[in-house]
Design a protein around this motif. Structure first.
Motif, PDB file in Angstrom:
ATOM      1  N   GLU A  12       0.822  -1.203   0.000  1.00 15.91           N
ATOM      2  CA  GLU A  12       0.000   0.000   0.000  1.00 15.91           C
ATOM      3  C   GLU A  12       0.855   1.251   0.000  1.00 15.91           C
ATOM      4  O   GLU A  12       1.587   1.532   0.946  1.00 15.91           O
ATOM      5  CB  GLU A  12      -0.915  -0.001   1.225  1.00 15.91           C
ATOM      6  N   GLY A  13       0.740   2.029  -1.067  1.00 15.66           N
ATOM      7  CA  GLY A  13       1.423   3.309  -1.142  1.00 15.66           C
ATOM      8  C   GLY A  13       0.686   4.377  -0.354  1.00 15.66           C
ATOM      9  O   GLY A  13      -0.497   4.214  -0.026  1.00 15.66           O
ATOM     10  N   TYR A  14       1.355   5.487  -0.083  1.00 10.48           N
ATOM     11  CA  TYR A  14       0.727   6.484   0.784  1.00 10.48           C
ATOM     12  C   TYR A  14      -0.303   7.348   0.050  1.00 10.48           C
ATOM     13  O   TYR A  14      -0.910   8.234   0.650  1.00 10.48           O
ATOM     14  CB  TYR A  14       1.804   7.308   1.499  1.00 10.48           C
ATOM     15  N   GLU A  15      -0.565   7.024  -1.222  1.00  6.40           N
ATOM     16  CA  GLU A  15      -1.708   7.639  -1.908  1.00  6.40           C
ATOM     17  C   GLU A  15      -3.029   7.164  -1.330  1.00  6.40           C
ATOM     18  O   GLU A  15      -4.083   7.750  -1.554  1.00  6.40           O
ATOM     19  CB  GLU A  15      -1.697   7.275  -3.403  1.00  6.40           C
ATOM     20  N   ALA A  16      -2.987   6.051  -0.584  1.00  4.63           N
ATOM     21  CA  ALA A  16      -4.196   5.383  -0.108  1.00  4.63           C
ATOM     22  C   ALA A  16      -4.937   6.194   0.952  1.00  4.63           C
ATOM     23  O   ALA A  16      -4.363   7.052   1.629  1.00  4.63           O
ATOM     24  CB  ALA A  16      -3.834   4.005   0.456  1.00  4.63           C
ATOM     25  N   ALA A  17      -6.209   5.857   1.121  1.00  3.24           N
ATOM     26  CA  ALA A  17      -7.043   6.483   2.142  1.00  3.24           C
ATOM     27  C   ALA A  17      -6.730   5.920   3.520  1.00  3.24           C
ATOM     28  O   ALA A  17      -6.234   4.806   3.665  1.00  3.24           O
ATOM     29  CB  ALA A  17      -8.517   6.244   1.819  1.00  3.24           C
ATOM     30  N   GLY A  18      -7.052   6.701   4.543  1.00  5.00           N
ATOM     31  CA  GLY A  18      -6.998   6.209   5.911  1.00  5.00           C
ATOM     32  C   GLY A  18      -5.603   6.165   6.496  1.00  5.00           C
ATOM     33  O   GLY A  18      -4.684   6.868   6.061  1.00  5.00           O
ATOM     34  N   ILE A  19      -5.427   5.302   7.505  1.00  6.12           N
ATOM     35  CA  ILE A  19      -4.155   5.184   8.209  1.00  6.12           C
ATOM     36  C   ILE A  19      -3.072   4.770   7.233  1.00  6.12           C
ATOM     37  O   ILE A  19      -3.247   3.850   6.441  1.00  6.12           O
ATOM     38  CB  ILE A  19      -4.274   4.170   9.366  1.00  6.12           C
ATOM     39  N   ASN A  20      -1.949   5.446   7.311  1.00  6.54           N
ATOM     40  CA  ASN A  20      -0.900   5.240   6.337  1.00  6.54           C
ATOM     41  C   ASN A  20       0.459   5.072   6.999  1.00  6.54           C
ATOM     42  O   ASN A  20       0.620   5.294   8.206  1.00  6.54           O
ATOM     43  CB  ASN A  20      -0.855   6.426   5.364  1.00  6.54           C
ATOM     44  N   SER A  21       1.432   4.697   6.194  1.00  4.85           N
ATOM     45  CA  SER A  21       2.772   4.434   6.702  1.00  4.85           C
ATOM     46  C   SER A  21       3.581   5.714   6.833  1.00  4.85           C
ATOM     47  O   SER A  21       3.503   6.611   5.990  1.00  4.85           O
ATOM     48  CB  SER A  21       3.501   3.477   5.760  1.00  4.85           C
ATOM     49  N   LEU A  22       4.383   5.788   7.881  1.00  4.99           N
ATOM     50  CA  LEU A  22       5.289   6.925   8.053  1.00  4.99           C
ATOM     51  C   LEU A  22       6.330   6.974   6.947  1.00  4.99           C
ATOM     52  O   LEU A  22       6.907   8.027   6.672  1.00  4.99           O
ATOM     53  CB  LEU A  22       5.985   6.830   9.419  1.00  4.99           C
TER      54      LEU A  22
END
Length: 314
Positions: free
Chosen positions: A138-148
């Motif tokens: 999952e890239g940080y383009e995604a919705a919701g909780i994301n990776s630092l």
């Protein structure tokens, strides 16, 4: 569109629904499975009893494979959730937001297919080594909780594909067949989507949420939580402005105000003055509200045509 993911999961199209936490809609998940994808119920922080009800509704409304997403470090009763999905004979489980190593063997001994959500190559390799059947990157383009880490989908997918031997599924920034074709070109065997499924006929979210997705542009989302090291992508709006004002303050307040209670207020009740709605960056591409079946048929057709066209250019 048979490939490694469809064969592994017993589905028709390599399209998976992302877990939506407490706002998960069992009827939407069932519709996605019935249309040939893999519908998913996300447990979020929902009570075990409510999770049981939602999963029962999903499974009663489809005879196709479906999935439960368990956020390992988020739900307060993970062990009970794991035993419940085993008892209910859920065929596929996705694990996210934490180390899957302790949970994965228990699921595998019951012949449950396990997908692990990762946002770095290191995480993906650890999950594959622990026995994951597939990896969602999952890239940080995604919705919701994301990776630092904030790696983009386009950079993450080929690196993970080069590092693991199990099928890789792309997530973040995908809403049509062109995005699906791009993911396949990068080496992915399928895609996971969340925001795109919000704007479908079967999704029982508040019309304000759907309309905000349909009206979105490429600049309509915002990342909040960087100062607290708890980042999340949401749609801009009045409540998002309030969250931006408190993200530098006490982390306890920020965590409370970004809890699932406020997610439900925004997405289910439609009150975006007092609650937030998740959205991926791809929302600006979404301008219609088809049925789930229409969406997936169109995506697969477009993906095939795009891939053929790319070969023709060469």
């Amino acid at each position: 569109m048979e490939n490694l993911v469809t064969n592994l999961l017993g589905i028709h199209f390599p399209i998976i629904q992302g877990g939506m936490g407490n706002i998960s809609d069992p009827n939407l998940a069932a519709a996605i499975s019935n249309a040939g994808g893999l519908g998913t119920i996300g447990v979020g922080t929902t009570s075990v009893e409510e999770c049981d009800r939602k999963i029962s509704t999903m499974m009663e409304n489809t005879d196709r494979p479906c999935c439960v997403n368990i956020p390992v470090s988020v739900h307060p009763e993970v062990s009970r959730i794991v035993e419940m999905v085993i008892r209910k004979e859920v065929p596929v489980v996705s694990l996210s937001a934490g180390n899957p190593a302790k949970i994965l063997p228990r699921l595998k001994e019951k012949d449950i297919k396990v997908i692990c959500v990762s946002s770095t190559v290191k995480q993906a390799k650890k999950a594959a080594d622990a026995g994951a059947d597939a990896i969602v990157c999952e890239g940080y383009e995604a919705a919701g909780i994301n990776s630092l880490n904030e790696s983009t989908t386009m950079t993450l997918i080929p690196q993970v594909v080069n590092s693991v031997s199990v099928p890789v599924i792309a997530a973040g920034g995908i809403a049509d067949g062109r995005g699906m074709a791009a993911a396949i070109s990068l080496g992915a065997s399928g895609v996971q989507m969340g925001t795109r499924f919000v704007a479908t006929k079967e999704a029982m979210f508040h019309r304000n949420y759907k309309e905000s997705i349909l009206k979105a542009t490429d600049e309509s989302t915002i990342i909040i939580g960087r100062p607290a090291n708890k980042i999340r992508r949401i749609l801009k709006g009045n409540y998002a402005d309030k969250l931006s004002e408190i993200e530098d303050g006490p982390i306890e307040m920020f965590m409370e105000k970004t809890g699932e209670e406020y997610h439900e207020i925004g997405a289910v009740e439609g009150d975006t003055d007092n609650g937030f709605v998740n959205s991926g960056q791809i929302a600006g591409l979404i301008n219609d509200c088809p049925s789930v079946a229409e969406l997936m048929e169109t995506m697969v057709t477009e993906a095939k045509e795009t891939l053929k066209g790319s070969i023709g250019i060469l």
